[in-house]
Design an enzyme around this catalytic site. Structure first.
Site, PDB file in Angstrom:
ATOM      1  N   HIS A   1       8.822 -32.903  28.969  1.00 43.85           N
ATOM      2  CA  HIS A   1       8.872 -32.589  27.566  1.00 43.85           C
ATOM      3  C   HIS A   1       8.787 -31.122  27.602  1.00 43.85           C
ATOM      4  O   HIS A   1       7.416 -30.470  28.028  1.00 43.85           O
ATOM      5  CB  HIS A   1       8.403 -33.136  26.451  1.00 43.85           C
ATOM      6  CG  HIS A   1       8.975 -33.000  25.214  1.00 43.85           C
ATOM      7  ND1 HIS A   1       8.735 -31.945  24.593  1.00 43.85           N
ATOM      8  CD2 HIS A   1      10.025 -33.790  24.294  1.00 43.85           C
ATOM      9  CE1 HIS A   1       9.289 -32.147  23.301  1.00 43.85           C
ATOM     10  NE2 HIS A   1      10.129 -33.266  23.158  1.00 43.85           N
TER      11      HIS A   1
ATOM     12  N   SER B   1      16.524 -31.929  16.732  1.00 47.92           N
ATOM     13  CA  SER B   1      17.196 -32.116  15.270  1.00 47.92           C
ATOM     14  C   SER B   1      18.144 -33.175  15.145  1.00 47.92           C
ATOM     15  O   SER B   1      18.819 -32.931  14.344  1.00 47.92           O
ATOM     16  CB  SER B   1      17.153 -30.686  14.810  1.00 47.92           C
ATOM     17  OG  SER B   1      16.043 -30.026  14.872  1.00 47.92           O
TER      18      SER B   1
ATOM     19  N   LYS C   1       5.940 -38.407  19.402  1.00 50.96           N
ATOM     20  CA  LYS C   1       4.965 -37.186  19.769  1.00 50.96           C
ATOM     21  C   LYS C   1       3.643 -37.676  19.340  1.00 50.96           C
ATOM     22  O   LYS C   1       3.213 -38.740  19.529  1.00 50.96           O
ATOM     23  CB  LYS C   1       5.469 -35.837  19.198  1.00 50.96           C
ATOM     24  CG  LYS C   1       6.781 -35.762  19.391  1.00 50.96           C
ATOM     25  CD  LYS C   1       7.454 -34.296  19.013  1.00 50.96           C
ATOM     26  CE  LYS C   1       8.897 -34.092  19.349  1.00 50.96           C
ATOM     27  NZ  LYS C   1       9.321 -32.836  19.273  1.00 50.96           N
TER      28      LYS C   1
ATOM     29  N   GLU D   1      17.382 -30.808  25.749  1.00 53.18           N
ATOM     30  CA  GLU D   1      16.752 -30.452  24.538  1.00 53.18           C
ATOM     31  C   GLU D   1      16.589 -29.077  24.300  1.00 53.18           C
ATOM     32  O   GLU D   1      15.450 -28.313  25.181  1.00 53.18           O
ATOM     33  CB  GLU D   1      15.305 -31.306  24.284  1.00 53.18           C
ATOM     34  CG  GLU D   1      15.543 -32.842  24.391  1.00 53.18           C
ATOM     35  CD  GLU D   1      14.163 -33.133  23.759  1.00 53.18           C
ATOM     36  OE1 GLU D   1      14.313 -34.162  22.882  1.00 53.18           O
ATOM     37  OE2 GLU D   1      13.066 -33.265  24.179  1.00 53.18           O
TER      38      GLU D   1
ATOM     39  N   GLU E   1       7.282 -29.453  25.184  1.00 54.83           N
ATOM     40  CA  GLU E   1       6.182 -29.184  24.472  1.00 54.83           C
ATOM     41  C   GLU E   1       4.807 -29.420  25.745  1.00 54.83           C
ATOM     42  O   GLU E   1       3.844 -28.862  25.460  1.00 54.83           O
ATOM     43  CB  GLU E   1       5.727 -30.213  23.169  1.00 54.83           C
ATOM     44  CG  GLU E   1       6.507 -29.909  22.287  1.00 54.83           C
ATOM     45  CD  GLU E   1       7.028 -31.143  21.393  1.00 54.83           C
ATOM     46  OE1 GLU E   1       6.505 -32.092  21.457  1.00 54.83           O
ATOM     47  OE2 GLU E   1       7.884 -30.548  20.425  1.00 54.83           O
TER      48      GLU E   1
ATOM     49  N   ASN F   1      10.793 -40.258  20.026  1.00 54.07           N
ATOM     50  CA  ASN F   1       9.685 -39.523  20.825  1.00 54.07           C
ATOM     51  C   ASN F   1       8.755 -39.151  19.514  1.00 54.07           C
ATOM     52  O   ASN F   1       8.985 -38.429  18.738  1.00 54.07           O
ATOM     53  CB  ASN F   1      10.233 -38.403  21.482  1.00 54.07           C
ATOM     54  CG  ASN F   1       8.845 -37.443  21.791  1.00 54.07           C
ATOM     55  OD1 ASN F   1       7.855 -38.150  21.754  1.00 54.07           O
ATOM     56  ND2 ASN F   1       9.131 -36.138  22.311  1.00 54.07           N
TER      57      ASN F   1
ATOM     58  N   GLY G   1      12.614 -29.685  16.361  1.00 53.21           N
ATOM     59  CA  GLY G   1      11.749 -29.716  15.229  1.00 53.21           C
ATOM     60  C   GLY G   1      12.119 -28.294  14.191  1.00 53.21           C
ATOM     61  O   GLY G   1      11.592 -28.060  13.343  1.00 53.21           O
TER      62      GLY G   1
HETATM   63  O1  LIG Z   1      11.542 -33.097  21.010  1.00 51.91           O
HETATM   64  C1  LIG Z   1      12.556 -33.860  20.345  1.00 51.91           C
HETATM   65  C2  LIG Z   1      12.761 -35.007  21.060  1.00 51.91           C
HETATM   66  O2  LIG Z   1      11.788 -35.224  22.268  1.00 51.91           O
HETATM   67  C3  LIG Z   1      13.192 -33.590  19.271  1.00 51.91           C
HETATM   68  O3  LIG Z   1      12.314 -33.430  18.160  1.00 51.91           O
HETATM   69  P1  LIG Z   1      13.096 -33.142  16.757  1.00 51.91           P
HETATM   70  O4  LIG Z   1      14.190 -34.374  16.966  1.00 51.91           O
HETATM   71  O5  LIG Z   1      11.906 -33.521  15.758  1.00 51.91           O
HETATM   72  O6  LIG Z   1      13.828 -31.941  16.884  1.00 51.91           O
END
Ligand SMILES: O=C(CO)COP(=O)(O)O
Length: 257
Positions: A103, A221, A20, A175, A105, A18, A181
């Site tokens: 997601h 992560s 982002k 997740e 976010e 992803n 992150g």
């Molecule tokens: O949100 C994520 C994947 O959709 C995870 O992000 P990270 O791997 O950067 O923690």
């Protein structure tokens, strides 16, 4: 409900990146060229979910490789007065095969709800796009001991009206929000426990065959160091990877065995 590893071997691992809101179209092209040889794999499905504006460049750069291109979001209508939105048929027209839906976010910053996620999941199936349906709890919810109830609720709503045959082809990404992150990866036991609970929820809503077929990823992560143990769990069928999917390490995550 616990299941044996030999059953999970029937499911092909799926590792998705992803991106982002990272990489311009020309940077996307360069990154895919760089990662293409590193993510070659016979044992894992590999998906790069990229910003919508990068999709044409990504499709072109990934042509002839094992990389499938996914979107990070889409709207639940085919056309109309929805300024700024991207329709499912626009994605399929370009050759997009997967879409991340719900997601955390998007839920946090763009007001997505379980109900809008459900509408998007139904639309994705209607257009032959495989949804990667995200779920996961906050740190406060984990500390209150409500993780499994919360995630079950997210999944039940996201899959309302989805047939068993459709659900079998779906991907769910667990997740935990506190692990995204932050560098704080969930322990293998925590990740396995919730992924097993999600599979049990699918078995309840549908049946055992659907639960055995659906693929469940862990995200939060994920790194080259943590992937092998996480992906070896009986109910974890791969990962949804943020930060590490933008680096050569992604090749190591895909080829974790
Ligand atoms: O949100 C994520 C994947 O959709 C995870 O992000 P990270 O791997 O950067 O923690």
């Amino acid at each position: 409900m616990s299941r044996k590893k030999d059953i999970s071997l029937m499911r092909k691992t799926i590792v998705a990146g992803n991106w982002k809101m990272n990489k311009t179209p020309s940077e996307a092209k360069a990154l895919i060229e760089e990662l293409k040889p590193l993510v070659a794999s016979e044992t894992s499905d590999v998906v790069f979910c990229v910003p919508a504006i990068d999709i044409p460049a990504a499709i072109e750069a990934a042509a002839g490789s094992n990389i499938a291109i996914g979107a990070e979001n889409m709207y639940f209508e085919e056309s109309g007065a929805y300024t700024g939105e991207i329709a499912p048929n626009m994605l399929t027209d370009l050759g997009v095969k997967y879409v991340i839906l719900g997601h955390s976010e998007r839920r946090e910053y763009f007001a997505e709800t379980d109900e809008t996620v459900n509408k998007k999941v139904l639309k994705a199936f209607e257009h032959g796009i495989t949804p990667i349906v995200c779920c996961g709890e906050t740190l406060a919810q984990r500390e209150q001991g409500v993780t499994i109830d919360f995630v079950r609720q997210q999944i039940k709503i996201a899959f309302q009206g989805v047939s068993a045959d459709q659900a079998k082809t779906a991907v769910i990404a667990y997740e935990p929000i506190w692990a995204i992150g932050t560098g704080k990866v969930a322990t293998t036991e925590q990740a396995q426990e919730v992924c097993a609970a999600i599979r049990a929820c699918i078995a309840e809503v549908y049946d055992e065959a659907t639960a055995e077929a659906i693929r469940i990823q862990y995200g939060g992560s994920v790194s080259a160091a943590s992937a092998p143990e996480l992906f070896a769990q009986p109910d974890i069928d791969g990962g949804l990877v943020g930060g590490a999917s933008l680096k050569p390490d992604f090749g190591k995550i895909v080829n974790y065995k």
